[in-house]
Design a protein around this motif. Sequence first.
Motif, PDB file in Angstrom:
ATOM      1  N   VAL A 175       0.843  -1.195   0.000  1.00  0.00           N
ATOM      2  CA  VAL A 175       0.000   0.000   0.000  1.00  0.00           C
ATOM      3  C   VAL A 175       0.882   1.249   0.000  1.00  0.00           C
ATOM      4  O   VAL A 175       2.081   1.171   0.291  1.00  0.00           O
ATOM      5  CB  VAL A 175      -0.983   0.010   1.200  1.00  0.00           C
ATOM      6  N   LYS A 176       0.269   2.380  -0.324  1.00  0.00           N
ATOM      7  CA  LYS A 176       1.032   3.625  -0.413  1.00  0.00           C
ATOM      8  C   LYS A 176       0.902   4.373   0.901  1.00  0.00           C
ATOM      9  O   LYS A 176       0.071   5.264   1.041  1.00  0.00           O
ATOM     10  CB  LYS A 176       0.522   4.477  -1.582  1.00  0.00           C
ATOM     11  N   THR A 177       1.759   4.033   1.848  1.00  0.00           N
ATOM     12  CA  THR A 177       1.729   4.699   3.141  1.00  0.00           C
ATOM     13  C   THR A 177       3.103   5.289   3.436  1.00  0.00           C
ATOM     14  O   THR A 177       4.135   4.732   3.006  1.00  0.00           O
ATOM     15  CB  THR A 177       1.294   3.728   4.258  1.00  0.00           C
ATOM     16  N   GLU A 227      12.114  -7.137  -5.873  1.00  0.00           N
ATOM     17  CA  GLU A 227      10.847  -6.520  -5.478  1.00  0.00           C
ATOM     18  C   GLU A 227      10.535  -5.353  -6.415  1.00  0.00           C
ATOM     19  O   GLU A 227       9.862  -5.519  -7.397  1.00  0.00           O
ATOM     20  CB  GLU A 227      10.943  -6.051  -4.026  1.00  0.00           C
ATOM     21  N   GLU A 228      11.076  -4.183  -6.109  1.00  0.00           N
ATOM     22  CA  GLU A 228      10.792  -3.025  -6.956  1.00  0.00           C
ATOM     23  C   GLU A 228      11.878  -1.982  -6.741  1.00  0.00           C
ATOM     24  O   GLU A 228      12.863  -2.238  -6.054  1.00  0.00           O
ATOM     25  CB  GLU A 228       9.392  -2.471  -6.659  1.00  0.00           C
ATOM     26  N   VAL A 229      11.688  -0.809  -7.309  1.00  0.00           N
ATOM     27  CA  VAL A 229      12.687   0.252  -7.284  1.00  0.00           C
ATOM     28  C   VAL A 229      12.004   1.543  -6.862  1.00  0.00           C
ATOM     29  O   VAL A 229      11.016   1.920  -7.478  1.00  0.00           O
ATOM     30  CB  VAL A 229      13.259   0.469  -8.702  1.00  0.00           C
ATOM     31  N   ILE A 267      -0.048   0.980 -11.266  1.00  0.00           N
ATOM     32  CA  ILE A 267      -1.047   1.092 -12.327  1.00  0.00           C
ATOM     33  C   ILE A 267      -0.343   1.112 -13.683  1.00  0.00           C
ATOM     34  O   ILE A 267      -0.855   0.580 -14.665  1.00  0.00           O
ATOM     35  CB  ILE A 267      -1.935   2.326 -12.066  1.00  0.00           C
ATOM     36  N   THR A 268       0.848   1.676 -13.730  1.00  0.00           N
ATOM     37  CA  THR A 268       1.628   1.605 -14.963  1.00  0.00           C
ATOM     38  C   THR A 268       2.021   0.148 -15.221  1.00  0.00           C
ATOM     39  O   THR A 268       1.955  -0.337 -16.362  1.00  0.00           O
ATOM     40  CB  THR A 268       2.885   2.481 -14.864  1.00  0.00           C
ATOM     41  N   ARG A 269       2.414  -0.560 -14.147  1.00  0.00           N
ATOM     42  CA  ARG A 269       2.736  -1.997 -14.262  1.00  0.00           C
ATOM     43  C   ARG A 269       1.578  -2.763 -14.895  1.00  0.00           C
ATOM     44  O   ARG A 269       1.754  -3.515 -15.860  1.00  0.00           O
ATOM     45  CB  ARG A 269       3.031  -2.549 -12.861  1.00  0.00           C
ATOM     46  N   ASN A 288       6.633   3.458   4.346  1.00  0.00           N
ATOM     47  CA  ASN A 288       7.414   2.717   3.345  1.00  0.00           C
ATOM     48  C   ASN A 288       8.471   3.606   2.713  1.00  0.00           C
ATOM     49  O   ASN A 288       9.573   3.151   2.397  1.00  0.00           O
ATOM     50  CB  ASN A 288       6.527   2.216   2.198  1.00  0.00           C
ATOM     51  N   TYR A 289       8.105   4.864   2.503  1.00  0.00           N
ATOM     52  CA  TYR A 289       9.008   5.785   1.809  1.00  0.00           C
ATOM     53  C   TYR A 289      10.068   6.307   2.777  1.00  0.00           C
ATOM     54  O   TYR A 289      11.233   6.466   2.420  1.00  0.00           O
ATOM     55  CB  TYR A 289       8.183   6.892   1.139  1.00  0.00           C
ATOM     56  N   ALA A 290       9.658   6.559   4.030  1.00  0.00           N
ATOM     57  CA  ALA A 290      10.618   6.980   5.051  1.00  0.00           C
ATOM     58  C   ALA A 290      11.679   5.900   5.250  1.00  0.00           C
ATOM     59  O   ALA A 290      12.873   6.187   5.362  1.00  0.00           O
ATOM     60  CB  ALA A 290       9.895   7.267   6.368  1.00  0.00           C
TER      61      ALA A 290
HETATM   62  C1  LIG Z   1       6.722   1.967  -4.204  1.00  0.00           C
HETATM   63  C2  LIG Z   1       6.138   2.206  -5.558  1.00  0.00           C
HETATM   64  N1  LIG Z   1       6.172   1.222  -6.478  1.00  0.00           N
HETATM   65  C3  LIG Z   1       5.647   1.368  -7.698  1.00  0.00           C
HETATM   66  C4  LIG Z   1       5.070   2.555  -8.103  1.00  0.00           C
HETATM   67  C5  LIG Z   1       4.472   2.677  -9.466  1.00  0.00           C
HETATM   68  O1  LIG Z   1       3.067   2.750  -9.368  1.00  0.00           O
HETATM   69  P1  LIG Z   1       2.207   3.517 -10.471  1.00  0.00           P
HETATM   70  O2  LIG Z   1       2.528   2.849 -11.766  1.00  0.00           O
HETATM   71  O3  LIG Z   1       0.793   3.291 -10.050  1.00  0.00           O
HETATM   72  O4  LIG Z   1       2.615   4.949 -10.438  1.00  0.00           O
HETATM   73  C6  LIG Z   1       5.034   3.623  -7.200  1.00  0.00           C
HETATM   74  C7  LIG Z   1       4.495   4.943  -7.594  1.00  0.00           C
HETATM   75  O5  LIG Z   1       3.339   5.173  -7.472  1.00  0.00           O
HETATM   76  C8  LIG Z   1       5.558   3.444  -5.894  1.00  0.00           C
HETATM   77  O6  LIG Z   1       5.526   4.436  -4.989  1.00  0.00           O
END
Ligand SMILES: Cc1ncc(COP(=O)(O)O)c(C=O)c1O
Lengths: 356, 356
Positions: free
Chosen positions: A195-197, A231-233, A259-261, A200-202
Amino acid sequence: MYDVKVERTSAPKQKPLDESKLGFGTIFTDHMLMIEYDKGQGWHDARIVPYGPIAMDPAAMCLHYGQEIFEGMKAYRGDDGSVYLFRPQENFKRLNSSCERMCIPQMDEELLLESLKMLVELDSGWIPAAKDSSLYIRPFIIATEPKLGVKSSDSYLYMVLLSPSGPYYPSGLDPVKIYVEQSYVRSVRGGTGMVKTGGNYAAALKAQDEAHEQDYSQVLWLDGVERKYIEEVGAMNMFFVLGDEVVTPALLGSILPGITRKSVIEMLRSWGMKVSERRISIDEVAEAYKNGQLKEAFGTGTAAVISPVGELKHGDLVMTINGGKIGPVSQRLYDALTAIQWGRAEDPFGWRVKVK
Amino acid sequence: MYDVKVERTSAPKQKPLDESKLGFGTIFTDHMLMIEYDKGQGWHDARIVPYGPIAMDPAAMCLHYGQEIFEGMKAYRGDDGSVYLFRPQENFKRLNSSCERMCIPQMDEELLLESLKMLVELDSGWIPAAKDSSLYIRPFIIATEPKLGVKSSDSYLYMVLLSPSGPYYPSGLDPVKIYVEQSYVRSVRGGTGMVKTGGNYAAALKAQDEAHEQDYSQVLWLDGVERKYIEEVGAMNMFFVLGDEVVTPALLGSILPGITRKSVIEMLRSWGMKVSERRISIDEVAEAYKNGQLKEAFGTGTAAVISPVGELKHGDLVMTINGGKIGPVSQRLYDALTAIQWGRAEDPFGWRVKVK
Ligand SMILES: Cc1ncc(COP(=O)(O)O)c(C=O)c1O
Ligand SMILES: Cc1ncc(COP(=O)(O)O)c(C=O)c1O
């Protein structure tokens, strides 16, 4: 119709004169959207007001316990002046799933979309016209109850800010250098990685700062359990072109469902390409590199759309991918996605939402 | 001497009349402390001002990316009217280690202590006199730069809030019921579990809410990798009395190094007891329970000091510990620690700091 009160600014700000110098996320438009929540009352008082500071109790829970979530999307100005959003329903669905995990009361997705359209339309004069520029949209929710005990808040504030932003790569699609992070972990299954909380970014700042010091733009996160699966970047999901298979890590609970994924997967499949969502280890990537099968690697996200990886470093192994240049799959995806976003092409998937 | 400006309130608030109804963390005193940071300038403008809302840009980074840390400690009123802090230097050391992990510029620990003493002295009329009541102290730092890009902030605000609070257990030391969490994970090595940052607490809300629904007061977290080693509980570290050994999880990077934990270890050792800091699995605890060797279990933390666990549930196994009553080690620790904190006993370890 939803009842969204509008208080227009009496002092419109000067819009940026030089659209080539917009940067990202520092300039804000004339208005912002607010919706409040109070226990027993639900979400109430949707309103658009002039952009400005908010008064916050220093005991507000978001300042202490990080109960906060956000979204990120864009509004695009087409050549004919039309304004488009890209799959905003997906962002609001994800916002609600962030709410669910973070114990924040969910919101009415139609109200979210309708009120966003009103805000974007009101400030549409701020959407840059320059190529690859757009209006970045930041919906977010913060816990506002002033109380120091750790618990879910009884009051919340939803807001949307708008920020005109320049092209992510001012000099064109520049492949980035990233390395595989070996000390820090961003998230683990059972945690909040999907989730976008804020937390995670901190948690990721330290690794990002260390990467910048070494002239890398990002780190590639590995899973927190075995420390071997990709995982991801930063703020992007990862894709690898291995031979004629396009592979992206499966959504197993620790990475964000971008959502781009999702759009890239659907688009590649519509082109008849083979896409696998599965676990992929860094060793498999290194092996493919050594065998000449690692054709391309790229990140996907709202900010950069497609971000080709020119160099991927794993310990002592430096993998230069596609000669450090953008590859054909990355380029084709970038062109096709941006053409849909800016209204320059048909929209066969029905992804565009017209604001006006 | 540090330069801390003091602006006294011109409208002192009514102090709570009934100290038995204080609760926790909802009432705030007349003043608060603020110190600001700006890149290039460092920490500056330390000042004590009337308690009240602060003006915040809605793009302030703490509201989006959770770059925020906090501390928790107490001021105690002795029978003779003296006011004490308990090992505040340890809190400020931990604050700086939280800063380090979360990319926040560190602070001068002497300035932190001196300015805290000034604030507590100014508002010392708010320290409750009722038994087991105290003044909860909340230092915290938030990232304030208004920018939507993910990066370390260029500006910060340090604040201290004071909140008179009642006894944690109004009816005396009540053993709590907790269960072993099996779905959610609080933190993992490489993450941020060893520092006090908002995201850790936000991530834990969901499990806590589910525990409350089942009438448990907390969950016991297991490690995020093997999901078998005991970590900690809510805002407390855990101790188990196994036969004549007292065991507490070692500090391996995913749990908070509690100051009560540290004090308990030092105190037990001064009593000649055997204390081990090591990995301890939930299976070892269950085994000890079955063999009659699990004598006591208790949590340690600033809020409750010592919190005996009367029932520990793991899947289908319900372990009733010491007949659901407080055990001798827990009771002795509680009595000895609180006697030092409230100035009722000698202070052989030099833990007390007198404010006035
Ligand atoms: C941790 C993380 N992963 C992946 C993405 C890519 O998601 P989206 O394609 O929905 O922007 C984001 C950005 O929103 C993100 O913050
Ligand atoms: C996660 C966590 N663990 C343990 C503790 C106990 O630490 P201390 O004894 O310093 O209060 C706290 C409370 O501060 C905490 O938040």
